[in-house]
Scaffold this motif. Structure first.
Motif, short mmCIF file in Angstrom:
data_model
loop_
_atom_site.label_atom_id
_atom_site.label_comp_id
_atom_site.label_asym_id
_atom_site.label_seq_id
_atom_site.Cartn_x
_atom_site.Cartn_y
_atom_site.Cartn_z
N LEU A 107 11.78 31.99 -26.84
CA LEU A 107 11.24 30.81 -26.17
C LEU A 107 10.18 31.19 -25.14
CD1 LEU A 107 14.48 28.68 -25.78
CD2 LEU A 107 12.61 28.37 -27.45
N THR A 108 10.39 32.30 -24.44
CA THR A 108 9.39 32.78 -23.48
C THR A 108 8.08 33.09 -24.19
OG1 THR A 108 11.05 33.64 -21.95
CG2 THR A 108 8.86 34.65 -21.84
N GLU A 109 8.18 33.76 -25.34
CA GLU A 109 6.96 34.11 -26.07
C GLU A 109 6.28 32.87 -26.65
OE1 GLU A 109 6.74 37.62 -28.38
OE2 GLU A 109 8.38 38.59 -27.26
N LEU A 110 7.07 31.88 -27.10
CA LEU A 110 6.47 30.64 -27.58
C LEU A 110 5.74 29.91 -26.46
CD1 LEU A 110 9.15 29.20 -30.04
CD2 LEU A 110 6.90 30.17 -30.62
N ARG A 111 6.33 29.91 -25.26
CA ARG A 111 5.66 29.29 -24.12
C ARG A 111 4.34 30.00 -23.82
NH1 ARG A 111 11.20 28.87 -22.35
NH2 ARG A 111 11.76 26.66 -22.23
N THR A 112 4.35 31.31 -23.87
CA THR A 112 3.14 32.10 -23.63
C THR A 112 2.07 31.77 -24.67
OG1 THR A 112 4.41 33.88 -22.61
CG2 THR A 112 2.23 34.46 -23.44
N MET A 113 2.49 31.52 -25.89
CA MET A 113 1.57 31.15 -26.97
C MET A 113 1.09 29.70 -26.85
SD MET A 113 3.71 32.80 -30.17
CE MET A 113 3.00 31.64 -31.32
N ARG A 114 1.65 28.97 -25.89
CA ARG A 114 1.36 27.54 -25.71
C ARG A 114 1.77 26.72 -26.92
NH1 ARG A 114 0.79 25.65 -21.14
NH2 ARG A 114 -0.51 23.95 -21.84
N ALA A 115 2.88 27.12 -27.55
CA ALA A 115 3.44 26.36 -28.67
C ALA A 115 3.87 24.99 -28.17
CB ALA A 115 4.64 27.11 -29.26
N ALA A 116 3.79 24.00 -29.05
CA ALA A 116 4.21 22.64 -28.69
C ALA A 116 5.71 22.56 -28.55
CB ALA A 116 3.72 21.65 -29.75
N GLY A 117 6.43 23.30 -29.41
CA GLY A 117 7.88 23.25 -29.34
C GLY A 117 8.54 24.08 -30.42
N CYS A 118 9.86 24.00 -30.42
CA CYS A 118 10.66 24.81 -31.32
C CYS A 118 11.79 23.95 -31.88
CB CYS A 118 11.23 25.99 -30.53
SG CYS A 118 12.11 27.21 -31.53
N VAL A 119 12.07 24.12 -33.15
CA VAL A 119 13.19 23.45 -33.81
C VAL A 119 14.13 24.50 -34.37
CG1 VAL A 119 11.88 21.37 -34.38
CG2 VAL A 119 11.98 23.25 -36.03
N LEU A 120 15.36 24.08 -34.62
CA LEU A 120 16.31 24.97 -35.26
C LEU A 120 17.44 24.17 -35.88
CD1 LEU A 120 19.03 25.12 -33.34
CD2 LEU A 120 17.64 26.66 -32.02
N LEU A 121 18.10 24.83 -36.79
CA LEU A 121 19.30 24.31 -37.43
C LEU A 121 20.44 25.17 -36.94
CD1 LEU A 121 20.77 22.56 -39.53
CD2 LEU A 121 20.08 24.22 -41.26
N GLY A 122 21.38 24.57 -36.21
CA GLY A 122 22.46 25.38 -35.66
C GLY A 122 23.51 24.54 -34.97
N ASP A 123 24.46 25.23 -34.40
CA ASP A 123 25.60 24.61 -33.74
C ASP A 123 25.17 24.04 -32.38
OD1 ASP A 123 27.99 23.94 -32.54
OD2 ASP A 123 28.94 25.87 -32.87
N PRO A 124 25.30 22.72 -32.21
CA PRO A 124 24.90 22.13 -30.93
C PRO A 124 25.68 22.71 -29.74
CG PRO A 124 25.39 20.42 -32.55
CD PRO A 124 25.74 21.73 -33.16
N ALA A 125 26.93 23.09 -29.95
CA ALA A 125 27.73 23.64 -28.85
C ALA A 125 27.10 24.93 -28.31
CB ALA A 125 29.15 23.91 -29.32
N TYR A 126 26.35 25.63 -29.14
CA TYR A 126 25.70 26.87 -28.70
C TYR A 126 24.28 26.61 -28.20
CZ TYR A 126 23.88 31.65 -28.79
OH TYR A 126 23.32 32.84 -28.44
N TYR A 127 23.47 25.90 -28.97
CA TYR A 127 22.04 25.82 -28.69
C TYR A 127 21.65 24.81 -27.62
CZ TYR A 127 21.28 29.10 -32.43
OH TYR A 127 21.31 30.22 -33.21
N THR A 128 22.51 23.86 -27.28
CA THR A 128 22.14 22.92 -26.22
C THR A 128 22.01 23.63 -24.88
OG1 THR A 128 24.47 22.30 -25.97
CG2 THR A 128 23.09 20.86 -27.34
N ARG A 129 22.64 24.77 -24.70
CA ARG A 129 22.52 25.51 -23.43
C ARG A 129 21.08 25.97 -23.15
NH1 ARG A 129 26.19 30.65 -24.77
NH2 ARG A 129 27.17 29.09 -26.06
N PHE A 130 20.27 26.03 -24.21
CA PHE A 130 18.88 26.44 -24.05
C PHE A 130 17.95 25.24 -23.92
CE2 PHE A 130 21.05 29.63 -26.67
CZ PHE A 130 20.94 30.73 -25.84
#
Length: 172
Positions: A107-130
């Protein structure tokens, strides 16, 4: 534990494949094709970021990021979105924060790249912390809505259908 994060080199390819196979060997909800997906992304030159977690010169984790196209019902495309995954950590090293640090680095590298955003397929219990959240207007066909999540990095989450690279269809 001193974990270093760095971009993959050609010398890492076999280790990344081994880590990915091991990480998903006993995982539920997988077709066990993750190592083929990473290889296909690399071959298609669609592996935007490939970050390894290394300890004592051994790859213990890996995360891949690739472009994702999001198209609304009028055919407009949202640019600058990336998909996070597959993400892999050796089974004996899971639960030690290696995966979390890989996500944070990505996510840090995507921010540096000025990416609009990131998507993923995964467990909400894990990934919502980010900061990832499900968004009713953003869908990945065939996936339960709560498990497809987005994190806007610049701007808002677009509405529409997400399309991953054809490499995600790799089976061998």
């Amino acid at each position: 534990m001193t974990i270093q994060h760095r971009h993959e080199t050609t010398d890492d390819i076999a280790a990344i494949e081994a880590v990915t196979i091991a990480a998903f060997a006993d995982a539920p909800h997988t077709s066990h094709t993750e190592q083929f997906i990473v290889c296909a992304l690399r071959a298609a030159n669609e592996l935007t970021l490939s970050i390894v977690a290394e300890e004592h010169w051994q790859v213990v984790g890996h995360v891949a990021l690739s472009p994702v196209m999001i198209t609304d019902d009028q055919g407009r495309k949202a640019d600058g979105w990336y998909g996070l995954g597959p993400i892999s950590v050796l089974p004996q090293r899971q639960g030690q924060g290696i995966g979390s640090r890989l996500v944070e680095q990505a996510l840090t590298e995507l921010r540096t790249m000025r990416a609009a955003g990131c998507v993923l397929l995964g467990d909400p219990a894990y990934y919502t912390r980010f900061g990832f959240q499900a968004h009713a207007g953003l869908q990945l066909p065939g996936v339960p809505p709560g498990y497809f999540m987005a994190l806007p990095l610049h701007g808002t989450v677009p509405e529409g259908i997400a399309h991953y690279s054809d490499a995600f269809n790799a089976a061998a």
